[in-house]
Design a protein around this motif. Sequence first.
Motif, PDB file in Angstrom:
ATOM      1  N   TYR A   1      30.760  38.002  41.005  1.00  0.00           N
ATOM      2  CA  TYR A   1      29.951  37.213  40.088  1.00  0.00           C
ATOM      3  C   TYR A   1      29.965  37.931  38.744  1.00  0.00           C
ATOM      4  O   TYR A   1      29.811  39.158  38.694  1.00  0.00           O
ATOM      5  CB  TYR A   1      28.513  37.099  40.587  1.00  0.00           C
ATOM      6  CG  TYR A   1      28.319  36.038  41.645  1.00  0.00           C
ATOM      7  CD1 TYR A   1      27.545  34.910  41.386  1.00  0.00           C
ATOM      8  CD2 TYR A   1      28.904  36.164  42.898  1.00  0.00           C
ATOM      9  CE1 TYR A   1      27.360  33.936  42.353  1.00  0.00           C
ATOM     10  CE2 TYR A   1      28.727  35.199  43.875  1.00  0.00           C
ATOM     11  CZ  TYR A   1      27.959  34.081  43.591  1.00  0.00           C
ATOM     12  OH  TYR A   1      27.786  33.123  44.550  1.00  0.00           O
TER      13      TYR A   1
ATOM     14  N   PHE B   1      30.759  33.190  26.910  1.00  0.00           N
ATOM     15  CA  PHE B   1      31.523  32.238  27.713  1.00  0.00           C
ATOM     16  C   PHE B   1      32.395  31.344  26.826  1.00  0.00           C
ATOM     17  O   PHE B   1      33.545  31.055  27.166  1.00  0.00           O
ATOM     18  CB  PHE B   1      30.601  31.379  28.579  1.00  0.00           C
ATOM     19  CG  PHE B   1      31.351  30.349  29.359  1.00  0.00           C
ATOM     20  CD1 PHE B   1      32.095  30.707  30.475  1.00  0.00           C
ATOM     21  CD2 PHE B   1      31.341  29.017  28.977  1.00  0.00           C
ATOM     22  CE1 PHE B   1      32.825  29.763  31.185  1.00  0.00           C
ATOM     23  CE2 PHE B   1      32.064  28.067  29.671  1.00  0.00           C
ATOM     24  CZ  PHE B   1      32.810  28.439  30.784  1.00  0.00           C
TER      25      PHE B   1
ATOM     26  N   PRO C   1      37.256  28.915  32.263  1.00  0.00           N
ATOM     27  CA  PRO C   1      36.674  29.932  33.141  1.00  0.00           C
ATOM     28  C   PRO C   1      37.752  30.869  33.696  1.00  0.00           C
ATOM     29  O   PRO C   1      38.882  30.457  33.958  1.00  0.00           O
ATOM     30  CB  PRO C   1      36.024  29.102  34.257  1.00  0.00           C
ATOM     31  CG  PRO C   1      35.708  27.798  33.604  1.00  0.00           C
ATOM     32  CD  PRO C   1      36.854  27.559  32.645  1.00  0.00           C
TER      33      PRO C   1
ATOM     34  N   ARG D   1      36.528  34.313  39.885  1.00  0.00           N
ATOM     35  CA  ARG D   1      35.216  34.884  39.583  1.00  0.00           C
ATOM     36  C   ARG D   1      34.196  33.751  39.531  1.00  0.00           C
ATOM     37  O   ARG D   1      34.537  32.649  39.124  1.00  0.00           O
ATOM     38  CB  ARG D   1      35.229  35.612  38.238  1.00  0.00           C
ATOM     39  CG  ARG D   1      35.883  36.987  38.332  1.00  0.00           C
ATOM     40  CD  ARG D   1      36.394  37.416  37.002  1.00  0.00           C
ATOM     41  NE  ARG D   1      37.754  36.923  36.886  1.00  0.00           N
ATOM     42  CZ  ARG D   1      38.704  37.493  36.165  1.00  0.00           C
ATOM     43  NH1 ARG D   1      38.450  38.558  35.464  1.00  0.00           N
ATOM     44  NH2 ARG D   1      39.908  36.984  36.122  1.00  0.00           N
ATOM     45  N   THR D   2      32.971  34.035  39.911  1.00  0.00           N
ATOM     46  CA  THR D   2      31.891  33.063  39.773  1.00  0.00           C
ATOM     47  C   THR D   2      31.165  33.357  38.469  1.00  0.00           C
ATOM     48  O   THR D   2      30.658  34.459  38.277  1.00  0.00           O
ATOM     49  CB  THR D   2      30.914  33.159  40.966  1.00  0.00           C
ATOM     50  OG1 THR D   2      31.647  32.937  42.173  1.00  0.00           O
ATOM     51  CG2 THR D   2      29.806  32.130  40.837  1.00  0.00           C
ATOM     52  N   HIS D   3      31.135  32.378  37.571  1.00  0.00           N
ATOM     53  CA  HIS D   3      30.545  32.530  36.244  1.00  0.00           C
ATOM     54  C   HIS D   3      29.085  32.090  36.263  1.00  0.00           C
ATOM     55  O   HIS D   3      28.780  30.971  36.686  1.00  0.00           O
ATOM     56  CB  HIS D   3      31.281  31.657  35.229  1.00  0.00           C
ATOM     57  CG  HIS D   3      32.705  32.055  35.019  1.00  0.00           C
ATOM     58  ND1 HIS D   3      33.659  32.002  36.010  1.00  0.00           N
ATOM     59  CD2 HIS D   3      33.336  32.505  33.908  1.00  0.00           C
ATOM     60  CE1 HIS D   3      34.821  32.411  35.524  1.00  0.00           C
ATOM     61  NE2 HIS D   3      34.657  32.723  34.258  1.00  0.00           N
TER      62      HIS D   3
ATOM     63  N   ILE E   1      26.195  31.655  33.439  1.00  0.00           N
ATOM     64  CA  ILE E   1      26.048  31.593  31.982  1.00  0.00           C
ATOM     65  C   ILE E   1      24.573  31.483  31.643  1.00  0.00           C
ATOM     66  O   ILE E   1      23.876  30.595  32.140  1.00  0.00           O
ATOM     67  CB  ILE E   1      26.819  30.375  31.419  1.00  0.00           C
ATOM     68  CG1 ILE E   1      28.290  30.450  31.849  1.00  0.00           C
ATOM     69  CG2 ILE E   1      26.668  30.297  29.904  1.00  0.00           C
ATOM     70  CD1 ILE E   1      29.007  29.127  31.819  1.00  0.00           C
TER      71      ILE E   1
ATOM     72  N   CYS F   1      30.738  26.536  37.327  1.00  0.00           N
ATOM     73  CA  CYS F   1      29.952  27.558  36.632  1.00  0.00           C
ATOM     74  C   CYS F   1      28.467  27.267  36.850  1.00  0.00           C
ATOM     75  O   CYS F   1      28.072  26.117  37.005  1.00  0.00           O
ATOM     76  CB  CYS F   1      30.259  27.564  35.138  1.00  0.00           C
ATOM     77  SG  CYS F   1      31.960  27.980  34.742  1.00  0.00           S
TER      78      CYS F   1
END
Length: 160
Positions: free
Chosen positions: A39, A47, A53, A57-59, A61, A73
């Motif tokens: 994460y 961002f 993205p 990966r886990t975004h 914001i 996201c």
Amino acid sequence: MIILIAATAQNNALGKNNQLLWHLPNDFKHFKNLTSGHYIIMGRKTFETFPKPLPNRTHIIISRSQYQAPEGCITVNSLHEAIQKCPKDQDIYIIGGGQIYQQAINIANKIELTRVHHHFEADTFFPEIDPNKWQLIQEHYHPSDEKHAYSFTFQTYIKK
């Protein structure tokens, strides 16, 4: 573990006008190697500097307004809320920007810093690393070369 990851100049400069101040391919590779599969937490402006993205990966914001993030996201209103969205048993990377680093430095456990050996004019800065609170445990120097206009050092700090 909460980890701040950043590339800063000697004067702690991060960027200007929402842009990075240098292009260092090995730093991008280092960032990718560390953050892939994790994460990553960032502010909206950070961002928006990405063309899309980042893969694998886990975004998460952080935005004070109702921000419409791309599919996949997660948008939240605070750093606290962002951390709550992350798995408790995994490393979390906080990737910027300046305001988010400022909020996170006191709760982070580790800092992965790329120190670019140059001073830059900037409008966004990384917070000072207090040597009474942080211990430098690892360094790896990279000289300037045909692909890297500036020398830099990968530094790892842990909270004392």
